[in-house]
Scaffold this motif. Structure first.
Motif, PDB file in Angstrom:
ATOM      1  N   ARG A 114      21.498  78.583  19.849  1.00  0.00           N
ATOM      2  CA  ARG A 114      21.180  77.129  19.638  1.00  0.00           C
ATOM      3  C   ARG A 114      22.437  75.647  20.228  1.00  0.00           C
ATOM      4  NH1 ARG A 114      17.206  77.807  22.673  1.00  0.00           N
ATOM      5  NH2 ARG A 114      16.300  75.555  22.728  1.00  0.00           N
ATOM      6  N   SER A 115      22.962  76.721  19.085  1.00  0.00           N
ATOM      7  CA  SER A 115      24.121  76.109  17.808  1.00  0.00           C
ATOM      8  C   SER A 115      25.742  76.558  18.508  1.00  0.00           C
ATOM      9  CB  SER A 115      24.234  75.790  17.202  1.00  0.00           C
ATOM     10  OG  SER A 115      24.428  76.637  16.049  1.00  0.00           O
ATOM     11  N   LYS A 159      16.704  82.768  10.613  1.00  0.00           N
ATOM     12  CA  LYS A 159      17.672  81.971  10.613  1.00  0.00           C
ATOM     13  C   LYS A 159      18.982  83.132  11.140  1.00  0.00           C
ATOM     14  CE  LYS A 159      16.448  78.323   7.972  1.00  0.00           C
ATOM     15  NZ  LYS A 159      16.538  77.828   6.783  1.00  0.00           N
ATOM     16  N   GLN A 187      14.149  80.841  14.670  1.00  0.00           N
ATOM     17  CA  GLN A 187      13.614  79.840  14.442  1.00  0.00           C
ATOM     18  C   GLN A 187      15.065  79.254  14.775  1.00  0.00           C
ATOM     19  OE1 GLN A 187      12.229  78.407  10.978  1.00  0.00           O
ATOM     20  NE2 GLN A 187      10.549  78.634  11.380  1.00  0.00           N
ATOM     21  N   THR A 188      15.999  79.744  14.821  1.00  0.00           N
ATOM     22  CA  THR A 188      17.558  78.797  15.396  1.00  0.00           C
ATOM     23  C   THR A 188      17.950  80.300  15.029  1.00  0.00           C
ATOM     24  OG1 THR A 188      18.462  78.732  13.599  1.00  0.00           O
ATOM     25  CG2 THR A 188      17.113  77.126  14.215  1.00  0.00           C
ATOM     26  N   VAL A 245      22.662  69.829  12.959  1.00  0.00           N
ATOM     27  CA  VAL A 245      21.748  71.449  12.563  1.00  0.00           C
ATOM     28  C   VAL A 245      21.858  72.540  12.256  1.00  0.00           C
ATOM     29  CG1 VAL A 245      21.013  73.433  14.840  1.00  0.00           C
ATOM     30  CG2 VAL A 245      20.410  71.021  15.083  1.00  0.00           C
TER      31      VAL A 245
END
Ligand code: SAM
Ligand code: SF4
Length: 329
Positions: free
Chosen positions: A112-113, A60, A88-89, A224
């Motif tokens: 992603r976020s 992460k 992964q993120t 998330v």
């Protein structure tokens, strides 16, 4: 795994100590950002550290600062990190001022976020706290919504007498946009400025304020993200709120999963302790011994994991050596 059985697989990467705001709780009044370009890690340095971290099991990643969007190569950095095997993120924290131009390219690059600082919806209050215009930030929030990130969270640092009257308004703003709002306790990371202990407002007080208007049910699923917030769903509005009780929650550090890399290449095992390992020196040092050079960087990252303290030291006469803007939130 660190000495306290916690899996450490999350790396926050600060890419600059500069900022286009000057939040009272983050940047001391007389703060001068590093002037030498060479002080900041290059994009290649950051990607090399992230790649080595993935080989050690980190999955992460979050890009932060200072304000990460003022770095001209920010989209390139995000893309190169997202392209690493094992990631992964990928998240990014920003004050949103530059999102109208950059939200879409960052989404395309793999972010992603997005976490966005929003401490108040009062234009005068926003100007006082940050030095900038609320309107510009709201435009950035709209741009992030239009770009379609998996999750957009809003972050509010709680400040007694300054924005504690905004808790409900912010929760409702987030509910209307399906953006979780996280309320964060003030940490002593911008000393010498106008804020002190009298401005501290606990997450328990924020929860009590909110629950006068709407019931808070513990959220069964987490939005998330991989941080330490405790999430609740507001029964009437359906919105999600999170609470980051870094100072008052006794078990705050129990699930800590991260290391922080500062923009000048120091790896910090803990936000609230001073131990740092100088990765920039490791990257620049060449011993001539190929094997020693190859293992120096992973060894330094493993040393930071081994050095992770059980808990932060904010309750133990903590004296700030680096302000938040120079650590990375
Ligand atoms: N510039 C970006 C932003 O404002 O989101 C990223 C960097 S900022 C340092 C990251 C987060 O740290 C923000 O959510 C900010 O509110 C939080 N932060 C900064 N100083 C803080 C403090 N003294 N106590 C608690 N949180 C703080
Ligand atoms: Fe800049 Fe973010 Fe710190 Fe505010 S919180 S001064 S926007 S780095």
């Amino acid at each position: 795994m660190d000495p306290f059985g916690r899996t450490i697989d999350y790396l926050r990467l600060s890419v600059t100590d500069r900022c286009n705001e000057r939040c009272l709780y983050c940047m001391p009044e007389n703060y001068r950002p590093w002037t030498q370009r060479g002080d900041h890690l290059s994009a290649d340095d950051i990607v090399r550290i992230a790649a080595t971290a993935t080989e050690l099991g980190f999955r992460k990643f979050r890009i932060t600062g200072g304000e990460p969007l003022i770095r001209p190569d920010i989209v390139d950095i995000a893309r190169r990190i997202w392209d690493l095997a094992g990631v992964q993120t990928l998240g990014l924290s920003t004050n949103a001022l530059l999102l109208p131009k950059l939200a879409e390219p960052l989404k395309q690059a793999g972010v992603r976020s997005i976490n966005i600082s929003l401490d108040t919806l009062d234009p005068g209050g926003y100007q006082h706290l940050t030095g900038r215009r609320l309107e510009a930030v709201l435009a950035g929030i709209d741009a992030a919504a239009a770009a379609g990130f998996e999750c957009i969270k809003l972050n509010c640092v709680l400040l007694r007498g300054i924005n504690d009257d905004q808790v409900l308004a912010l929760a409702e703003f987030g509910s209307a946009r399906a953006m979780p709002v996280r309320f964060i306790e003030l940490m002593p990371l911008a000393p010498g400025g106008p804020l002190d202990d009298r401005h501290f407002f606990s997450v328990a007080e924020a929860m009590a304020r909110l629950s006068r208007h709407d019931a808070l049910d513990p959220a069964t699923t987490k939005p998330v993200g991989h941080g330490p917030a405790r999430y609740y769903r507001l029964r009437r509005s359906g919105g999600v709120v999170g609470f980051i009780g870094a100072v008052t929650c006794a078990d705050f550090c129990a699930d800590c999963n991260k290391l922080r890399l500062t923009a000048d290449g120091k790896l910090r095992p803990c936000l609230g302790r001073h131990g740092e390992i100088d990765l920039r020196q490791v990257l620049r040092a060449k011993t001539g011994d190929t094997l020693a050079d190859a293992i120096a960087l992973p060894a330094a990252i493993l040393e930071a994991i081994a050095n992770k303290p059980e808990h932060h030291g904010f309750a133990e006469d903590f004296e700030m050596q680096r302000p938040m803007v120079a650590i990375g939130g």
